[in-house]
Write a protein that holds these residues in place. Sequence first.
Motif, PDB file in Angstrom:
ATOM      1  N   UNK A 274      68.225  75.718   3.908  1.00 11.51           N
ATOM      2  CA  UNK A 274      69.088  74.735   4.556  1.00 11.51           C
ATOM      3  C   UNK A 274      69.740  73.863   3.484  1.00 11.51           C
ATOM      4  N   UNK A 275      70.952  73.409   3.784  1.00  8.89           N
ATOM      5  CA  UNK A 275      71.672  72.493   2.890  1.00  8.89           C
ATOM      6  C   UNK A 275      72.160  71.297   3.711  1.00  8.89           C
ATOM      7  N   UNK A 276      72.128  70.123   3.082  1.00  9.55           N
ATOM      8  CA  UNK A 276      72.622  68.897   3.688  1.00  9.55           C
ATOM      9  C   UNK A 276      73.750  68.364   2.814  1.00  9.55           C
ATOM     10  N   UNK A 277      74.918  68.215   3.385  1.00 10.34           N
ATOM     11  CA  UNK A 277      76.052  67.640   2.661  1.00 10.34           C
ATOM     12  C   UNK A 277      76.281  66.222   3.177  1.00 10.34           C
ATOM     13  N   UNK A 278      75.925  65.234   2.353  1.00  8.26           N
ATOM     14  CA  UNK A 278      76.103  63.826   2.711  1.00  8.26           C
ATOM     15  C   UNK A 278      77.346  63.319   1.999  1.00  8.26           C
ATOM     16  N   UNK A 279      78.368  62.992   2.753  1.00 11.52           N
ATOM     17  CA  UNK A 279      79.650  62.613   2.171  1.00 11.52           C
ATOM     18  C   UNK A 279      79.634  61.177   1.662  1.00 11.52           C
ATOM     19  N   UNK A 280      80.649  60.842   0.869  1.00 13.14           N
ATOM     20  CA  UNK A 280      80.805  59.453   0.429  1.00 13.14           C
ATOM     21  C   UNK A 280      80.992  58.543   1.644  1.00 13.14           C
ATOM     22  N   UNK A 281      81.579  59.079   2.716  1.00  8.30           N
ATOM     23  CA  UNK A 281      81.750  58.308   3.956  1.00  8.30           C
ATOM     24  C   UNK A 281      80.389  57.876   4.505  1.00  8.30           C
ATOM     25  N   UNK A 282      79.423  58.788   4.478  1.00  9.96           N
ATOM     26  CA  UNK A 282      78.072  58.491   4.966  1.00  9.96           C
ATOM     27  C   UNK A 282      77.493  57.285   4.227  1.00  9.96           C
ATOM     28  N   UNK A 283      77.559  57.300   2.894  1.00  7.62           N
ATOM     29  CA  UNK A 283      76.981  56.210   2.120  1.00  7.62           C
ATOM     30  C   UNK A 283      77.811  54.936   2.225  1.00  7.62           C
ATOM     31  N   UNK A 284      79.126  55.078   2.275  1.00 10.14           N
ATOM     32  CA  UNK A 284      79.970  53.886   2.307  1.00 10.14           C
ATOM     33  C   UNK A 284      79.929  53.191   3.662  1.00 10.14           C
ATOM     34  N   UNK A 285      79.688  53.942   4.737  1.00 13.63           N
ATOM     35  CA  UNK A 285      79.486  53.266   6.023  1.00 13.63           C
ATOM     36  C   UNK A 285      78.175  52.484   6.015  1.00 13.63           C
ATOM     37  N   UNK A 286      77.204  52.949   5.218  1.00 12.34           N
ATOM     38  CA  UNK A 286      75.964  52.184   5.065  1.00 12.34           C
ATOM     39  C   UNK A 286      76.257  50.851   4.383  1.00 12.34           C
ATOM     40  N   UNK A 287      77.028  50.896   3.301  1.00 13.94           N
ATOM     41  CA  UNK A 287      77.404  49.667   2.627  1.00 13.94           C
ATOM     42  C   UNK A 287      78.176  48.736   3.539  1.00 13.94           C
ATOM     43  N   UNK A 288      79.076  49.309   4.328  1.00  3.69           N
ATOM     44  CA  UNK A 288      79.870  48.521   5.272  1.00  3.69           C
ATOM     45  C   UNK A 288      78.963  47.874   6.319  1.00  3.69           C
ATOM     46  N   UNK A 289      77.976  48.641   6.828  1.00  2.50           N
ATOM     47  CA  UNK A 289      77.086  48.122   7.865  1.00  2.50           C
ATOM     48  C   UNK A 289      76.211  46.985   7.342  1.00  2.50           C
ATOM     49  N   UNK A 290      75.643  47.179   6.159  1.00  2.00           N
ATOM     50  CA  UNK A 290      74.773  46.141   5.592  1.00  2.00           C
ATOM     51  C   UNK A 290      75.578  44.892   5.243  1.00  2.00           C
ATOM     52  N   UNK A 291      76.795  45.092   4.755  1.00  3.31           N
ATOM     53  CA  UNK A 291      77.623  43.930   4.426  1.00  3.31           C
ATOM     54  C   UNK A 291      78.008  43.173   5.700  1.00  3.31           C
ATOM     55  N   UNK A 292      78.393  43.910   6.747  1.00  4.61           N
ATOM     56  CA  UNK A 292      78.777  43.276   8.010  1.00  4.61           C
ATOM     57  C   UNK A 292      77.601  42.541   8.640  1.00  4.61           C
ATOM     58  N   UNK A 293      76.380  43.048   8.416  1.00  5.01           N
ATOM     59  CA  UNK A 293      75.187  42.399   8.986  1.00  5.01           C
ATOM     60  C   UNK A 293      74.699  41.233   8.133  1.00  5.01           C
ATOM     61  N   UNK A 294      75.353  40.964   7.017  1.00  6.78           N
ATOM     62  CA  UNK A 294      74.924  39.880   6.140  1.00  6.78           C
ATOM     63  C   UNK A 294      73.666  40.192   5.365  1.00  6.78           C
TER      64      UNK A 294
END
Length: 479
Positions: A274-294
């Motif tokens: 099995x292979x998992x392709x985690x895009x830059x979008x995946x990680x950058x939405x994490x940054x966006x979510x944590x920033x939005x949550x303070x």
Amino acid sequence: MGAQSLAVAGGALALCLTLAGATNPGFVVRITQAGLDYAHQQGIAILEKELAHLKLPDISGDFRIRHVGKVRYELSRLDLRSFHLPYSRISLVPNVGLQVAISNAFADVAGNWRVKIHFVRDHGSFDLKVENVYIKINLKLGSDTSGKPTIDTSYCSTRISKVRAHFSGRLGWLYNLFYSAIESRFRKILESEVCDIVVKSVYRELQPYLQTLPVTAKIDAVAGVDYSLVAPPNATAQSLDVELKGECFSLANRSAVPFPPLALSLPPDHDRMVYFAASSYFFNTAGFAYHAAGALVFEITDSTIPKDVGFHLNTTTFSAFIPQLEKMYPDTPMKLRLSASSAPFLNIGPGGLSLKPVVDIQAYAILPNSSLAPLFLLSLTGNVSAVINVKSGHIVGSLNVGRMKLSLKHSDVGTFQVRTLQSIMNIFASSILLPRINARLDQGFPLPLLDRIQLSNILVQFHQNFLLLGADVHYQPRG
């Protein structure tokens, strides 16, 4: 509005709807033939057990024998003692799904028989050897309204080439005639029952198991990740690709992400199951979510500084760099508030992962009444690289900070040389801030895994705009 204008408007609307419906995945799971073969082994073992519990109906009827007349027969208490599937394979059917082909299967059946010829009656037991059984199953893959994968039996056929029987009883000459009369009927019933079991097994066993794929997974108390399917699984000649939304979000208040996922082009690697392709979008939405949550705010006081650092966070320490501090706030404890001015943006390329965060550092003096007096505001920029791995079904990582640069954004204590603070800020970043972030990253992001799946033989690769993780899988049964 004229006909031509209506046509243009309609075409524009259709184009907009098409574009709106075309969603790139933020995360892709690729199952190779090796992975399907492993899953197939587990599935065949389950199907064998299901077939071994197959309940066959009683068979009765009558037939005529020349010079003898009508014979009434009955087969009852049919017991399928075993059903073995020694040879089978699973294959990908592009744009359709999966096909399972089973050959040379065999089964043992026992039961009781009873016949009546005029006033003559006889009964006994029998054993059947069912041999050269061929089964073909087509599995259609899809997704439901919640974004979970679905599987259904779109086709099933069973063909039995040979049935051998042994009857016990007194009327030996009758058995061969008796057997030839009911063999065809028995064969049709068994062929039908086998496919019925296949359909029920897919519905009762395989479909619920696929539903254990998490549509949303909680990362921590702040954020979660959306793993819903954006399209039905796609079968190609080499692999089965499952495209997921792969979007992180704030648990408190989910908001629209201000940037789209980019198209992913996975390499033709097939060494792992099995292979998992985690895009830059995946990680950058994490940054966006944590920033939005303070959540990207860190406060440092003297009590949070490790004892081995060798200094205290107070105006006495900082007066060596900003002399006026000691005059304005003599021997006063300080607080540093570090916050990201914007969501961090991660870049992924063949060389690895990197980001250039911009961090605001607001310094305060803690007054005797516990109120805060602002001192100065610094901007910290630097090059940060990341190391990625997989641990316990999670993508984990750690950050390494390279060269950092300070600049003064505002001062409430007059002018001073910012470069003189470079060394002490490096200590705060490397000894206090970075360990906090890395401790959080070590908890990781949960991978979209079915229930009771463990990963091994991990491979990590970096490609343009996505991280590729390869692994072999192991299914851990319950109990």
